[in-house]
Design a protein around this motif. Structure first.
Motif, PDB file in Angstrom:
ATOM      1  N   VAL A 142      25.546  31.108  36.010  1.00  0.00           N
ATOM      2  CA  VAL A 142      24.384  30.568  35.293  1.00  0.00           C
ATOM      3  C   VAL A 142      24.681  29.202  34.679  1.00  0.00           C
ATOM      4  O   VAL A 142      23.765  28.473  34.303  1.00  0.00           O
ATOM      5  CB  VAL A 142      23.937  31.550  34.190  1.00  0.00           C
ATOM      6  CG1 VAL A 142      23.466  32.866  34.784  1.00  0.00           C
ATOM      7  CG2 VAL A 142      25.049  31.790  33.176  1.00  0.00           C
ATOM      8  N   ALA A 143      25.959  28.853  34.585  1.00  0.00           N
ATOM      9  CA  ALA A 143      26.337  27.555  34.007  1.00  0.00           C
ATOM     10  C   ALA A 143      26.398  26.444  35.039  1.00  0.00           C
ATOM     11  O   ALA A 143      26.576  25.273  34.669  1.00  0.00           O
ATOM     12  CB  ALA A 143      27.702  27.675  33.327  1.00  0.00           C
ATOM     13  N   ASN A 170      25.618  39.205  32.318  1.00  0.00           N
ATOM     14  CA  ASN A 170      25.938  40.563  31.877  1.00  0.00           C
ATOM     15  C   ASN A 170      27.435  40.851  31.861  1.00  0.00           C
ATOM     16  O   ASN A 170      27.879  41.781  31.186  1.00  0.00           O
ATOM     17  CB  ASN A 170      25.231  41.587  32.769  1.00  0.00           C
ATOM     18  CG  ASN A 170      23.724  41.589  32.572  1.00  0.00           C
ATOM     19  OD1 ASN A 170      23.237  41.260  31.486  1.00  0.00           O
ATOM     20  ND2 ASN A 170      22.977  41.934  33.614  1.00  0.00           N
ATOM     21  N   ASP A 171      28.215  40.068  32.588  1.00  0.00           N
ATOM     22  CA  ASP A 171      29.668  40.266  32.614  1.00  0.00           C
ATOM     23  C   ASP A 171      30.377  39.502  31.492  1.00  0.00           C
ATOM     24  O   ASP A 171      31.605  39.573  31.379  1.00  0.00           O
ATOM     25  CB  ASP A 171      30.247  39.826  33.965  1.00  0.00           C
ATOM     26  CG  ASP A 171      29.793  40.738  35.092  1.00  0.00           C
ATOM     27  OD1 ASP A 171      29.588  41.932  34.834  1.00  0.00           O
ATOM     28  OD2 ASP A 171      29.632  40.244  36.229  1.00  0.00           O
ATOM     29  N   LYS A 194      35.427  41.809  27.022  1.00  0.00           N
ATOM     30  CA  LYS A 194      35.566  43.023  27.848  1.00  0.00           C
ATOM     31  C   LYS A 194      36.225  42.723  29.191  1.00  0.00           C
ATOM     32  O   LYS A 194      37.106  43.467  29.646  1.00  0.00           O
ATOM     33  CB  LYS A 194      34.194  43.658  28.066  1.00  0.00           C
ATOM     34  CG  LYS A 194      34.230  44.926  28.899  1.00  0.00           C
ATOM     35  CD  LYS A 194      32.841  45.511  29.075  1.00  0.00           C
ATOM     36  CE  LYS A 194      32.880  46.768  29.952  1.00  0.00           C
ATOM     37  NZ  LYS A 194      31.512  47.332  30.143  1.00  0.00           N
ATOM     38  N   ASN A 195      35.823  41.628  29.836  1.00  0.00           N
ATOM     39  CA  ASN A 195      36.313  41.316  31.183  1.00  0.00           C
ATOM     40  C   ASN A 195      37.345  40.199  31.217  1.00  0.00           C
ATOM     41  O   ASN A 195      37.808  39.819  32.282  1.00  0.00           O
ATOM     42  CB  ASN A 195      35.142  40.956  32.092  1.00  0.00           C
ATOM     43  CG  ASN A 195      34.197  42.127  32.293  1.00  0.00           C
ATOM     44  OD1 ASN A 195      34.637  43.253  32.517  1.00  0.00           O
ATOM     45  ND2 ASN A 195      32.898  41.880  32.187  1.00  0.00           N
ATOM     46  N   GLY A 196      37.694  39.669  30.046  1.00  0.00           N
ATOM     47  CA  GLY A 196      38.757  38.663  29.990  1.00  0.00           C
ATOM     48  C   GLY A 196      38.310  37.261  30.378  1.00  0.00           C
ATOM     49  O   GLY A 196      37.214  37.039  30.893  1.00  0.00           O
ATOM     50  N   ALA A 220      34.894  32.938  33.198  1.00  0.00           N
ATOM     51  CA  ALA A 220      34.487  34.034  32.316  1.00  0.00           C
ATOM     52  C   ALA A 220      33.273  34.696  32.938  1.00  0.00           C
ATOM     53  O   ALA A 220      32.271  34.026  33.200  1.00  0.00           O
ATOM     54  CB  ALA A 220      34.166  33.518  30.914  1.00  0.00           C
ATOM     55  N   GLY A 221      33.356  36.011  33.179  1.00  0.00           N
ATOM     56  CA  GLY A 221      32.261  36.692  33.858  1.00  0.00           C
ATOM     57  C   GLY A 221      32.021  36.090  35.228  1.00  0.00           C
ATOM     58  O   GLY A 221      32.956  35.874  35.994  1.00  0.00           O
ATOM     59  N   GLN A 222      30.748  35.784  35.537  1.00  0.00           N
ATOM     60  CA  GLN A 222      30.415  35.152  36.815  1.00  0.00           C
ATOM     61  C   GLN A 222      30.391  33.622  36.703  1.00  0.00           C
ATOM     62  O   GLN A 222      30.063  32.941  37.670  1.00  0.00           O
ATOM     63  CB  GLN A 222      29.034  35.643  37.283  1.00  0.00           C
ATOM     64  CG  GLN A 222      28.945  37.142  37.507  1.00  0.00           C
ATOM     65  CD  GLN A 222      29.899  37.608  38.589  1.00  0.00           C
ATOM     66  OE1 GLN A 222      30.017  36.981  39.649  1.00  0.00           O
ATOM     67  NE2 GLN A 222      30.574  38.725  38.350  1.00  0.00           N
ATOM     68  N   CYS A 223      30.746  33.107  35.531  1.00  0.00           N
ATOM     69  CA  CYS A 223      30.690  31.663  35.297  1.00  0.00           C
ATOM     70  C   CYS A 223      32.071  31.029  35.393  1.00  0.00           C
ATOM     71  O   CYS A 223      33.079  31.666  35.069  1.00  0.00           O
ATOM     72  CB  CYS A 223      30.116  31.359  33.909  1.00  0.00           C
ATOM     73  SG  CYS A 223      28.421  31.916  33.674  1.00  0.00           S
TER      74      CYS A 223
END
Length: 307
Positions: A142-143, A170-171, A194-196, A220-223
């Motif tokens: 999203v970024a 959400n991740d 949570k996901n590092g 981070a997450g999907q970004c």
């Protein structure tokens, strides 16, 4: 890299002496601290000593009971230059005598890199088309395509609406990671997400700040983001030009020396110095002159364009 000695004295009189040469040394009661100070008055990550350009600095990490430098309380997250010898007080229980080891080449005046950094920063600030402040460029998720300028001292990235930078992924945790700007360097820490968080595919330790440099990839997450520092990028380009100029001049000098050696005795000296020494000195002088000419030319171009 320089080393320093810490003479740690507790209220009960117990004394410990250690010598460190770490780029970052964390002092606190946490088990992960580089210098562990087990006492209730000491925060898990209380303060830290960092090295930049052969100088050491002390930074309080928003500790609960404070840090003092020669009896002066530190402001949290502010950077304080350490003199060659001083007394650091941590909390209510520890007095630490700091002494710089092998400090012959350490001076509290500005170093060459610091001067260059400031000059380029001022030059970019004067040109309306350039921004000297660092920023994160979104390259995935999203970024992607977004530019996050780092104008303040600290930024929290996360899914929480109160985060400094909101990332609707959400991740990503509500408070996922934090970036701090301190003097001429940038740090990042994972906030127990949570996901590092990873930097250049290396996972970050939780709640522990590490330095990141121009070009670092943060995920981070999907970004994912790329750290961009215009000043560092400009200095890197100047350094590249200088290296190319040095290589070119060294090649021409080598060719001239080879031609000279066909006709002269290689043991001949100039002004009492061996020929190889004269060659090295000549090359160094040419490099210095080229650097000055390049800097002068660039300054002239900027003056003409933006004046």
């Amino acid at each position: 890299m320089q080393s320093y000695q810490l003479e740690i004295k507790q209220d009960d009189g117990e004394l410990h002496v250690i010598t460190l040469s770490l780029q970052h040394a964390v002092l606190g009661c946490d088990d992960s601290a580089d210098v562990r100070l087990p006492h209730a008055s000491v925060s898990p990550i209380h303060c830290k000593i960092v090295c930049r350009d052969n100088s050491f600095y002390l930074i309080d990490q928003n500790s609960s009971t404070g840090t003092w430098l020669d009896s002066e309380p530190l402001v949290a997250h502010q950077v304080y230059l350490l003199p060659k010898s001083c007394v650091i007080t941590v909390g209510e229980h520890f007095t630490i005598t700091y002494t710089l080891v092998n400090s012959d080449h350490v001076d509290e005046t500005l170093h060459t890199k610091e001067i260059a950094h400031r000059l380029v920063c001022e030059l970019l600030q004067k040109s309306n088309q350039s921004d000297s402040r660092p920023y994160l460029l979104g390259i995935q998720g999203v970024a992607q395509g977004k530019k996050y300028k780092l104008n303040n001292l600290r930024y929290v990235f996360g899914r929480d609406e109160q985060a400094d930078v909101l990332l609707l992924d959400n991740d990503i945790s509500r408070r996922h990671f934090e970036i701090r700007i301190e003097e001429q360097y940038i740090e990042i820490a994972d906030l127990f997400s949570k996901n590092g968080t990873t930097v250049n595919n290396e996972p970050l330790p939780e709640n522990r700040f590490i330095s990141i440099v121009h070009g670092a990839i943060i995920a981070a997450g999907q970004c994912s983001f790329r750290l961009c520092e215009p000043v560092k990028d400009y200095l890197n380009q100047l350094n590249k030009i200088n290296m190319e100029a040095n290589h070119s001049s060294d090649t021409k000098l080598s060719q001239s020396i080879s031609a000279y050696d066909h006709h002269k005795d290689p043991s001949i000296s100039v002004s009492g110095q061996p020929m190889n020494q004269v060659t090295t000195e000549t090359s160094s002088m040419i490099s210095v002159i080229l650097v000055f000419l390049i800097m002068f030319a660039l300054a002239g171009i900027f003056y003409i364009i933006f004046s």
